[in-house]
Design a protein around this motif. Structure first.
Motif, PDB file in Angstrom:
ATOM      1  N   SER A 181       0.814  -1.214   0.000  1.00 11.29           N
ATOM      2  CA  SER A 181       0.000   0.000   0.000  1.00 11.29           C
ATOM      3  C   SER A 181       0.847   1.264   0.000  1.00 11.29           C
ATOM      4  O   SER A 181       0.574   2.214   0.737  1.00 11.29           O
ATOM      5  CB  SER A 181      -0.938   0.011   1.220  1.00 11.29           C
ATOM      6  N   GLY A 182       1.870   1.289  -0.817  1.00  9.19           N
ATOM      7  CA  GLY A 182       2.791   2.412  -0.812  1.00  9.19           C
ATOM      8  C   GLY A 182       2.452   3.508  -1.802  1.00  9.19           C
ATOM      9  O   GLY A 182       1.877   3.253  -2.857  1.00  9.19           O
ATOM     10  N   PRO A 219      14.143  -7.015  -8.001  1.00  5.66           N
ATOM     11  CA  PRO A 219      12.779  -7.551  -8.125  1.00  5.66           C
ATOM     12  C   PRO A 219      11.893  -6.979  -7.033  1.00  5.66           C
ATOM     13  O   PRO A 219      12.346  -6.678  -5.928  1.00  5.66           O
ATOM     14  CB  PRO A 219      12.975  -9.059  -7.957  1.00  5.66           C
ATOM     15  N   ALA A 220      10.601  -6.846  -7.354  1.00  4.52           N
ATOM     16  CA  ALA A 220       9.696  -6.172  -6.430  1.00  4.52           C
ATOM     17  C   ALA A 220       8.407  -6.955  -6.234  1.00  4.52           C
ATOM     18  O   ALA A 220       7.811  -7.442  -7.198  1.00  4.52           O
ATOM     19  CB  ALA A 220       9.369  -4.770  -6.931  1.00  4.52           C
ATOM     20  N   PHE A 221       7.995  -7.047  -4.971  1.00  5.59           N
ATOM     21  CA  PHE A 221       6.666  -7.538  -4.604  1.00  5.59           C
ATOM     22  C   PHE A 221       5.862  -6.307  -4.230  1.00  5.59           C
ATOM     23  O   PHE A 221       6.213  -5.580  -3.292  1.00  5.59           O
ATOM     24  CB  PHE A 221       6.755  -8.506  -3.425  1.00  5.59           C
ATOM     25  N   LEU A 222       4.788  -6.040  -4.969  1.00  9.23           N
ATOM     26  CA  LEU A 222       3.978  -4.850  -4.737  1.00  9.23           C
ATOM     27  C   LEU A 222       2.538  -5.276  -4.521  1.00  9.23           C
ATOM     28  O   LEU A 222       1.937  -5.935  -5.378  1.00  9.23           O
ATOM     29  CB  LEU A 222       4.073  -3.895  -5.927  1.00  9.23           C
ATOM     30  N   THR A 236       0.406   1.392  -6.916  1.00  4.23           N
ATOM     31  CA  THR A 236       0.986   0.061  -7.123  1.00  4.23           C
ATOM     32  C   THR A 236       0.962  -0.313  -8.597  1.00  4.23           C
ATOM     33  O   THR A 236       1.941  -0.844  -9.136  1.00  4.23           O
ATOM     34  CB  THR A 236       0.207  -0.974  -6.292  1.00  4.23           C
ATOM     35  N   VAL A 237      -0.146  -0.035  -9.259  1.00  3.74           N
ATOM     36  CA  VAL A 237      -0.284  -0.360 -10.681  1.00  3.74           C
ATOM     37  C   VAL A 237       0.774   0.370 -11.502  1.00  3.74           C
ATOM     38  O   VAL A 237       1.435  -0.215 -12.367  1.00  3.74           O
ATOM     39  CB  VAL A 237      -1.699  -0.008 -11.176  1.00  3.74           C
ATOM     40  N   ALA A 238       0.955   1.659 -11.225  1.00  2.00           N
ATOM     41  CA  ALA A 238       1.896   2.467 -12.004  1.00  2.00           C
ATOM     42  C   ALA A 238       3.337   1.986 -11.831  1.00  2.00           C
ATOM     43  O   ALA A 238       4.085   1.865 -12.818  1.00  2.00           O
ATOM     44  CB  ALA A 238       1.777   3.933 -11.607  1.00  2.00           C
ATOM     45  N   LEU A 239       3.747   1.718 -10.589  1.00  2.00           N
ATOM     46  CA  LEU A 239       5.120   1.279 -10.365  1.00  2.00           C
ATOM     47  C   LEU A 239       5.350  -0.111 -10.941  1.00  2.00           C
ATOM     48  O   LEU A 239       6.401  -0.375 -11.549  1.00  2.00           O
ATOM     49  CB  LEU A 239       5.460   1.296  -8.878  1.00  2.00           C
ATOM     50  N   GLU A 251       6.001  -9.036  -8.800  1.00  2.00           N
ATOM     51  CA  GLU A 251       4.817  -9.791  -8.384  1.00  2.00           C
ATOM     52  C   GLU A 251       3.827  -8.772  -7.829  1.00  2.00           C
ATOM     53  O   GLU A 251       4.082  -8.147  -6.803  1.00  2.00           O
ATOM     54  CB  GLU A 251       5.169 -10.842  -7.337  1.00  2.00           C
ATOM     55  N   GLU A 252       2.722  -8.579  -8.545  1.00  2.00           N
ATOM     56  CA  GLU A 252       1.722  -7.574  -8.182  1.00  2.00           C
ATOM     57  C   GLU A 252       0.487  -8.272  -7.635  1.00  2.00           C
ATOM     58  O   GLU A 252      -0.066  -9.162  -8.261  1.00  2.00           O
ATOM     59  CB  GLU A 252       1.352  -6.742  -9.411  1.00  2.00           C
TER      60      GLU A 252
END
Length: 291
Positions: A181-182, A219-222, A236-239, A251-252
């Protein structure tokens, strides 16, 4: 089937949710009464710099770990509230899954504005790199995570290597980042919170995590809650989109029925069944820390 959470615990969780929603920590009642994961408080109140807000706690996995990945969790609170003692349950949750886990305080508004909290975060990571072996951790296997404003801190430190580099940490040792939730894409500045913390910055574009995405980003978990109306899921969608465009693994996750507060509370044992946040995030971080 009746709710397995007792009345007392439900009241505690409700109070914690109210405190988080209004950014009025401490969450002492929740931190005291919430069931804990099996882990060890290995160090408490360790200074990583001068001042009361530059202290950290370390949580260690059960037993005597060696070469364990080192995880950071940065708590939220609009960059003007929060304290590490109220998130020990998060530290224990990570540690129970094999991470030497650090939760650090950092300076808040009005003592500092951007980028003071990022400088503190980088200094805390430097402390952990220097001391990881004391707790069975590997300083070359770092993962950074956080919720809300803390997710911003974690992701910025991971994407913009200049902060860690200035603190004497090799940014390549960050194997992955995780943001819950960033806020990652909030220009133009709107509202009191972002204006007071970021207003007056000479290069506003540089304050945005999206501006620092490169093909070599970790790598990112968002993750976000579909019911979050505090930090909109579009961040979150944009990043995630920008990282994918750069060829970075992402991983979204979007959790139905989860709002801003319940995202972080889903890391706790009483509310873990509401959304698989902890398992999915730590599985992702563990996999990349092992690489």
């Amino acid at each position: 089937m009746s709710d397995p959470i007792s009345v007392t615990k439900r009241l505690t969780l409700a109070g914690a949710a109210a405190a988080l929603t209004s950014a009025c920590s401490p969450l002492s009642l929740f931190a005291t009464l919430s069931p804990k994961d099996p882990a060890r408080l290995a160090a408490q109140g360790e200074p990583y710099g001068e001042g009361a807000r530059r202290r950290l706690d370390v949580y260690s996995p059960p037993g005597r770990p060696t070469g364990a990945p080192v995880a950071f969790f940065f708590y939220g609170g609009s960059w003007d509230s929060g304290r590490r003692q109220d998130y020990g349950w998060v530290g224990r949750a990570f540690a129970a899954r094999g991470f030497v886990t650090v939760i650090a305080d950092y300076r808040l508004y009005p003592e500092v504005r951007y980028p003071g909290f990022l400088e503190d975060g980088a200094a805390a990571v430097r402390w952990a790199a220097d001391n990881a072996a004391r707790f069975g951790g590997d300083p070359t296997r770092l993962v950074l995570s956080g919720h809300s404003a803390g997710a911003y801190n974690a992701v910025m430190l991971g994407l913009d290597g200049a902060w860690l580099d200035a603190a004497g940490v090799d940014p390549r040792h960050v194997r992955a980042v995780a943001g819950l939730s960033g806020p990652y894409d909030f220009l133009p500045l709107q509202g009191e919170i972002t204006n007071r913390v970021f207003g007056g910055t000479a290069d506003l574009a540089a304050t945005q995590p999206l501006a620092h995405v490169t093909p070599s980003s970790p790598p990112a978990f968002l993750a976000t809650g579909e019911s979050d109306d505090t930090v909109w899921p579009k961040n979150t969608v944009a990043l995630a989109r920008r990282l994918r465009e750069a060829g970075v693994e992402v991983e979204e996750r979007h959790y139905p029925g989860v709002d801003h507060v319940r995202m972080v509370l889903a890391l706790s044992r009483p509310l873990r069944g509401r959304a698989p946040v902890l398992d999915e995030m730590t599985d992702f971080l563990r996999r990349h820390a092992a690489g």
